[in-house]
Motif scaffolding. Structure first.
Motif, PDB file in Angstrom:
ATOM      1  N   TYR A  58      16.728   0.544   3.445  1.00  0.00           N
ATOM      2  CA  TYR A  58      17.207  -0.382   4.470  1.00  0.00           C
ATOM      3  C   TYR A  58      18.124   0.286   5.486  1.00  0.00           C
ATOM      4  N   SER A  59      18.539   1.517   5.219  1.00  0.00           N
ATOM      5  CA  SER A  59      19.435   2.189   6.147  1.00  0.00           C
ATOM      6  C   SER A  59      18.709   3.131   7.106  1.00  0.00           C
ATOM      7  N   TYR A  60      17.389   3.341   6.924  1.00  0.00           N
ATOM      8  CA  TYR A  60      16.700   4.244   7.851  1.00  0.00           C
ATOM      9  C   TYR A  60      15.395   3.691   8.417  1.00  0.00           C
ATOM     10  N   LEU A  61      14.762   2.724   7.778  1.00  0.00           N
ATOM     11  CA  LEU A  61      13.537   2.172   8.340  1.00  0.00           C
ATOM     12  C   LEU A  61      13.859   1.227   9.500  1.00  0.00           C
ATOM     13  N   PRO A  62      13.001   1.185  10.527  1.00  0.00           N
ATOM     14  CA  PRO A  62      13.194   0.191  11.584  1.00  0.00           C
ATOM     15  C   PRO A  62      13.198  -1.218  11.016  1.00  0.00           C
ATOM     16  N   THR A  63      13.895  -2.113  11.673  1.00  0.00           N
ATOM     17  CA  THR A  63      14.064  -3.471  11.157  1.00  0.00           C
ATOM     18  C   THR A  63      12.734  -4.165  10.896  1.00  0.00           C
ATOM     19  N   ASN A  64      11.813  -4.086  11.852  1.00  0.00           N
ATOM     20  CA  ASN A  64      10.521  -4.735  11.662  1.00  0.00           C
ATOM     21  C   ASN A  64       9.722  -4.074  10.549  1.00  0.00           C
ATOM     22  N   THR A  65       9.929  -2.784  10.341  1.00  0.00           N
ATOM     23  CA  THR A  65       9.238  -2.083   9.257  1.00  0.00           C
ATOM     24  C   THR A  65       9.778  -2.523   7.905  1.00  0.00           C
ATOM     25  N   ILE A  66      11.074  -2.795   7.835  1.00  0.00           N
ATOM     26  CA  ILE A  66      11.652  -3.318   6.589  1.00  0.00           C
ATOM     27  C   ILE A  66      10.952  -4.611   6.195  1.00  0.00           C
ATOM     28  N   GLU A  67      10.805  -5.504   7.169  1.00  0.00           N
ATOM     29  CA  GLU A  67      10.173  -6.786   6.882  1.00  0.00           C
ATOM     30  C   GLU A  67       8.698  -6.624   6.532  1.00  0.00           C
ATOM     31  N   LEU A  68       8.046  -5.642   7.126  1.00  0.00           N
ATOM     32  CA  LEU A  68       6.644  -5.375   6.808  1.00  0.00           C
ATOM     33  C   LEU A  68       6.482  -4.794   5.408  1.00  0.00           C
ATOM     34  N   LEU A  69       7.437  -3.954   5.010  1.00  0.00           N
ATOM     35  CA  LEU A  69       7.317  -3.234   3.744  1.00  0.00           C
ATOM     36  C   LEU A  69       7.265  -4.156   2.539  1.00  0.00           C
ATOM     37  N   HIS A  70       8.080  -5.197   2.529  1.00  0.00           N
ATOM     38  CA  HIS A  70       8.152  -6.061   1.347  1.00  0.00           C
ATOM     39  C   HIS A  70       6.794  -6.677   0.977  1.00  0.00           C
ATOM     40  N   PRO A  71       6.116  -7.374   1.893  1.00  0.00           N
ATOM     41  CA  PRO A  71       4.797  -7.896   1.539  1.00  0.00           C
ATOM     42  C   PRO A  71       3.762  -6.797   1.346  1.00  0.00           C
ATOM     43  N   LEU A  72       3.962  -5.649   1.998  1.00  0.00           N
ATOM     44  CA  LEU A  72       3.028  -4.537   1.829  1.00  0.00           C
ATOM     45  C   LEU A  72       3.052  -4.025   0.390  1.00  0.00           C
ATOM     46  N   LEU A  73       4.236  -3.897  -0.181  1.00  0.00           N
ATOM     47  CA  LEU A  73       4.347  -3.473  -1.580  1.00  0.00           C
ATOM     48  C   LEU A  73       3.661  -4.467  -2.509  1.00  0.00           C
ATOM     49  N   GLN A  74       3.851  -5.743  -2.257  1.00  0.00           N
ATOM     50  CA  GLN A  74       3.194  -6.764  -3.072  1.00  0.00           C
ATOM     51  C   GLN A  74       1.681  -6.697  -2.919  1.00  0.00           C
ATOM     52  N   SER A  75       1.213  -6.468  -1.699  1.00  0.00           N
ATOM     53  CA  SER A  75      -0.218  -6.390  -1.451  1.00  0.00           C
ATOM     54  C   SER A  75      -0.848  -5.212  -2.187  1.00  0.00           C
ATOM     55  N   VAL A  76      -0.148  -4.096  -2.235  1.00  0.00           N
ATOM     56  CA  VAL A  76      -0.642  -2.932  -2.985  1.00  0.00           C
ATOM     57  C   VAL A  76      -0.743  -3.264  -4.474  1.00  0.00           C
ATOM     58  N   LEU A  77       0.273  -3.900  -5.008  1.00  0.00           N
ATOM     59  CA  LEU A  77       0.272  -4.226  -6.434  1.00  0.00           C
ATOM     60  C   LEU A  77      -0.766  -5.291  -6.779  1.00  0.00           C
ATOM     61  N   PHE A  78      -1.063  -6.177  -5.841  1.00  0.00           N
ATOM     62  CA  PHE A  78      -2.119  -7.163  -6.063  1.00  0.00           C
ATOM     63  C   PHE A  78      -3.511  -6.558  -5.890  1.00  0.00           C
ATOM     64  N   GLY A  79      -3.592  -5.331  -5.407  1.00  0.00           N
ATOM     65  CA  GLY A  79      -4.879  -4.689  -5.187  1.00  0.00           C
ATOM     66  C   GLY A  79      -5.564  -5.080  -3.898  1.00  0.00           C
ATOM     67  N   LYS A  80      -4.850  -5.754  -3.007  1.00  0.00           N
ATOM     68  CA  LYS A  80      -5.429  -6.183  -1.731  1.00  0.00           C
ATOM     69  C   LYS A  80      -5.376  -5.073  -0.682  1.00  0.00           C
ATOM     70  N   THR A  81      -4.436  -4.163  -0.847  1.00  0.00           N
ATOM     71  CA  THR A  81      -4.270  -3.048   0.078  1.00  0.00           C
ATOM     72  C   THR A  81      -4.231  -1.759  -0.728  1.00  0.00           C
ATOM     73  N   SER A  82      -5.008  -0.777  -0.304  1.00  0.00           N
ATOM     74  CA  SER A  82      -5.017   0.499  -1.017  1.00  0.00           C
ATOM     75  C   SER A  82      -3.776   1.306  -0.644  1.00  0.00           C
ATOM     76  N   PRO A  83      -3.360   2.257  -1.484  1.00  0.00           N
ATOM     77  CA  PRO A  83      -2.227   3.110  -1.122  1.00  0.00           C
ATOM     78  C   PRO A  83      -2.428   3.829   0.213  1.00  0.00           C
ATOM     79  N   ARG A  84      -3.653   4.265   0.510  1.00  0.00           N
ATOM     80  CA  ARG A  84      -3.901   4.919   1.797  1.00  0.00           C
ATOM     81  C   ARG A  84      -3.721   3.939   2.953  1.00  0.00           C
ATOM     82  N   GLN A  85      -4.250   2.752   2.806  1.00  0.00           N
ATOM     83  CA  GLN A  85      -4.065   1.751   3.856  1.00  0.00           C
ATOM     84  C   GLN A  85      -2.588   1.428   4.047  1.00  0.00           C
ATOM     85  N   ALA A  86      -1.849   1.363   2.934  1.00  0.00           N
ATOM     86  CA  ALA A  86      -0.419   1.073   3.016  1.00  0.00           C
ATOM     87  C   ALA A  86       0.320   2.180   3.765  1.00  0.00           C
TER      88      ALA A  86
END
Length: 450
Positions: free
Chosen positions: A405-433
């Motif tokens: 949270y101290s180095y990512l852009p603000t909008n990227t922080i907000e994007l990251l949270h659902p992105l991590l969940q999407s990877v764990l749900f198998g909806k997004t591949s690690p490469r896509q993430a």
């Protein structure tokens, strides 16, 4: 983790385009702050009234990020009111997964709280540059903050915009008894050894690790921050923060893919508790403390709960997100802290800030038992000696990296949270993430640097 025509407040478009630059490196922490102070605090929690303000009394609003200490925040506010009967505090708690997502609508609608939780990043620094956050350089709290933390809370033009909540580090807490019963003689020191330890724990009938999939903030602080530190920062030790700021950091590669691939691998191998994607922050802590899992990837800010499990001894170790033969890059920096907004009630809010870091500090410290951000602490407080030793150890590492949270852009922080969940749900591949992360950081840098 705004808009007004006069120019005092930024437009919402401007504030959402702030690229999160880490303006100063995390420096070695002063040994003095590692003193472990003993004590206890045993007052009952009281509810602060948020009803009509009596004549002659000032009511301030405090918008607070305190997922693991809400009762203590109420107690601090109540004790402050007792000491200052003419000032009452309406305590409101942030929700969701980041500080920034709570701040944006408040600032966009000019509905500013008087005291607010903030992170040590470019978003908060820019709020100070625009006059939305008050300079705290003349406060006793600022003067008492560890010198090593002050750069994290100073904008590029010298605005001192916040006071740290503590020295923050993420680490792995482990159940020593489960490790012994699984035949693990010592904590792992590489990612390969970590996977082997997980396999041994599962074979012995234990759940190797607890994750809080319903609160991705913890995943970002833990495995993502360590993945970034050891897979990205380690390869660009001198300028990775500047590369984020100017958009030249390449995350469309295997190193970035590996950040997400390791997170997915741990889940796919069955090393997590059942239903981990539905596990909340509090439930995750409770599962480990109740002896339902062998490890928890958490922060120093939760040591008060995690170091005192039921009927077992807890140990800690540096998350071994390094490859075999490589030196691990620990994650350590500043915790979310407090700032004061430039409102008509600023003077009263500054008094409350001083109380939080003065007479009121022991109330939250004795619950959390983290590493205080202060040179001197009022009253008797408790810090866990193992956590003190851990922070001493990691701050001596050749290279450290702060939390995401101290180095990512603000909008990227907000994007990251659902992105991590999407990877764990198998909806997004690690490469896509990794590609999504890369595009977001580059876009924010281009937008900011126009």
């Amino acid at each position: 983790m705004f808009g007004e025509a006069s120019g005092r407040f930024m437009s919402e478009g401007r504030i959402t385009r702030i690229a999160a630059r880490a303006m100063f490196p995390v420096t070695r922490l002063l040994p003095a702050f590692l003193l472990c102070l003993l004590g206890a605090c045993g007052q009952d929690a009281d509810t602060v009234s948020s009803g009509p303000t009596p004549l002659g009394q000032t009511q301030i609003t405090a918008l607070v990020w305190a997922p693991d200490w809400p009762d203590e925040m109420h107690r601090i506010a109540n004790e402050f009111h007792r000491a200052h009967p003419n000032i009452s505090v309406d305590v409101q708690f942030m929700i969701g997964n980041s500080v920034e997502e709570n701040l944006k609508p408040k600032i966009a609608t000019r509905n500013l709280p008087d005291l607010v939780s903030v992170n040590p990043n470019a978003y908060s620094a820019e709020l100070a540059e625009q006059g939305i956050l008050t300079d705290l350089g003349e406060t006793a709290a600022w003067n008492n903050m560890l010198e090593s933390l002050k750069p994290d809370w100073t904008s590029r033009h010298g605005k001192r915009f916040g006071i740290s909540g503590g020295v923050a580090a993420t680490l792995i807490y482990y159940n020593k008894a489960m490790f012994r019963r699984a035949g693990i003689a010592a904590p792992p020191t590489s990612f390969e050894e970590f996977l082997a330890a997980c396999a041994a724990l599962r074979k012995a009938g234990f759940t190797p690790m607890v994750w809080t999939g319903a609160f991705p903030n913890t995943l970002a602080n833990g495995p993502f921050s360590f993945g970034f530190a050891n897979g990205v920062a380690a390869h660009h030790p001198r300028d990775w923060k500047q590369r984020i700021a100017d958009g030249s950091l390449d995350l469309a590669n295997g190193d970035a893919v590996d950040i997400f691939a390791r997170i997915k691998l741990i889940a796919d191998k069955g090393y997590l508790q059942r239903g981990f994607m539905n596990t909340s922050y509090d439930e995750g802590i409770r599962l480990f403390a109740d002896g339902k899992a062998a490890m928890a990837f958490q922060g120093t800010w939760s040591s008060g709960a995690l170091m005192h499990g039921k009927d077992f001894d807890t140990g800690v170790f540096v998350p071994p997100w390094n490859a075999r033969g490589k030196t691990v890059v620990p994650v350590v920096g500043s915790e979310t802290g407090f700032a004061v907004c430039d409102t008509p009630r600023k003077k009263a809010a500054l008094q409350f800030l001083e109380f939080i870091y003065g007479k009121g500090f022991a109330i939250q410290q004795n619950k959390r038992q983290n590493i205080p951000p202060l040179k001197q602490v009022s009253g008797k407080v408790v810090s866990d000696p193992l956590i003190v030793d851990y922070v001493r150890q990691v701050t001596q590492a050749p290279l450290t990296a702060p939390l995401y949270y101290s180095y990512l852009p603000t909008n990227t922080i907000e994007l990251l949270h659902p992105l991590l969940q999407s990877v764990l749900f198998g909806k997004t591949s690690p490469r896509q993430a990794a590609l999504t992360l890369d595009r977001s950081i580059r876009h924010e840098a281009r937008t900011e640097n126009k």
